[in-house]
Design an enzyme around this catalytic site. Structure first.
Site, PDB file in Angstrom:
ATOM      1  N   GLY A 129       0.861  -1.265   0.043  1.00  0.00           N
ATOM      2  CA  GLY A 129       0.020   0.090   0.024  1.00  0.00           C
ATOM      3  C   GLY A 129       0.892   1.339   0.065  1.00  0.00           C
ATOM      4  N   SER A 157       5.733  -5.544  -1.142  1.00  0.00           N
ATOM      5  CA  SER A 157       5.633  -4.176  -1.365  1.00  0.00           C
ATOM      6  C   SER A 157       6.109  -3.246  -0.421  1.00  0.00           C
ATOM      7  CB  SER A 157       4.279  -3.791  -2.016  1.00  0.00           C
ATOM      8  OG  SER A 157       4.257  -2.689  -2.604  1.00  0.00           O
ATOM      9  N   ALA A 158       5.148  -2.411  -0.003  1.00  0.00           N
ATOM     10  CA  ALA A 158       5.535  -1.435   1.260  1.00  0.00           C
ATOM     11  C   ALA A 158       6.111  -2.153   2.533  1.00  0.00           C
ATOM     12  CB  ALA A 158       4.242  -0.602   1.636  1.00  0.00           C
ATOM     13  N   GLU A 174       8.965  -7.469  -9.745  1.00  0.00           N
ATOM     14  CA  GLU A 174       7.534  -8.073  -9.330  1.00  0.00           C
ATOM     15  C   GLU A 174       7.698  -9.635  -9.709  1.00  0.00           C
ATOM     16  OE1 GLU A 174       4.529  -6.244 -11.263  1.00  0.00           O
ATOM     17  OE2 GLU A 174       4.523  -4.559 -10.010  1.00  0.00           O
ATOM     18  N   HIS A 220       8.992  -3.698  -6.791  1.00  0.00           N
ATOM     19  CA  HIS A 220       8.343  -3.258  -7.918  1.00  0.00           C
ATOM     20  C   HIS A 220       9.244  -2.866  -8.919  1.00  0.00           C
ATOM     21  CE1 HIS A 220       4.034  -3.959  -6.356  1.00  0.00           C
ATOM     22  NE2 HIS A 220       4.569  -2.906  -5.329  1.00  0.00           N
TER      23      HIS A 220
END
Length: 237
Positions: free
Chosen positions: A90, A122-123, A194, A159
């Site tokens: 997020g 991700s985050a 990714e 990413h």
């Protein structure tokens, strides 16, 4: 106990289902199914309950039961006693701000040092590094500090892509990471594509997946090979 980390680049890859690229690595990381403590604070466009439910729905068919940290009556005890800690993607700034304001940084560090597995995407992977200064996200909030969990001695860039669309005139990812190198030449940035993930067991590290990553340090970009021992970066080399 030694640290057990799984730092995934993304929750999806290509046209995959949600968490599809994460689940095989998660199953290998945890070995057995169980109860997982989910940290939903990177979610901004949905409630924490909705985010937790989305993760739970994806993982339940594989035998994992997910509970949200935000619903725990004693969150510090929940962190210390977790079978594993999941930290979702997020907005990295929002995630770090919440962890700092709720004073969860040190409890998570202590849990990981005690051997509680940490799985992020991700985050959730970005904050495992030294700082969040190499995130791709917009700073929609201002954390008290950019200092992150520092579970590993380098920066992360999930990413990662070096693709430049035709006719695009903004800064590329490589240019942004080069800016960081200009001000912090001695700090490595591990950029992971990714569908890939860093698996860390104590002082051993491997990039899982079918794509090489990149390392940015001292003005140079080099290949971070997948499915190869890359433990030297855990020693700051």
């Amino acid at each position: 106990m030694s640290r057990q980390l799984l730092l995934c680049s993304s929750s999806k890859a290509g046209d995959s289902a949600y968490l599809e690229p994460v689940i095989p690595h998660l199953q290998e990381r945890l070995k057995t199914a169980g109860s997982l403590l989910f940290v939903p604070y990177a979610g901004v466009g949905m409630s924490y309950d909705e985010y937790t439910a989305r993760v739970a729905e994806a993982l339940l068919p594989h035998g994992y039961h997910v509970k949200g940290l935000h619903n725990e009556a004693d969150p510090e005890a929940a962190i210390a006693n977790a079978e594993a800690i999941l930290v979702g993607g997020g907005n990295t700034f929002h995630l770090l701000a919440q962890l700092q304001q709720l004073e969860f940084i040190e409890p998570i560090r202590a849990a990981v040092a005690a051997g509680v597995p940490y799985i992020g995407w991700s985050a959730g992977s970005n904050i495992a590094g030294l700082t969040i200064r190499t995130t791709n996200d917009m700073p929609i909030v201002q954390p008290p500090s950019f200092d992150a969990l520092a579970l590993v001695p380098f920066q992360l860039n999930p990413h990662y892509s070096d693709y430049q669309p035709p006719g695009f005139h903004g800064e590329t990812r490589d240019q942004r990471l080069a800016e960081f190198m200009a001000v912090e030449p001695n700090t490595a940035i591990l950029a992971i594509r990714e569908g890939t993930a860093l698996k860390i067991d104590g002082d051993d590290m491997t990039l899982l997946g079918a794509s090489d990553g990149c390392v940015f340090k001292a003005g140079q970009k080099s290949v971070l090979p997948c499915n190869t021992d890359i433990s030297a970066w855990l020693a700051g080399k």
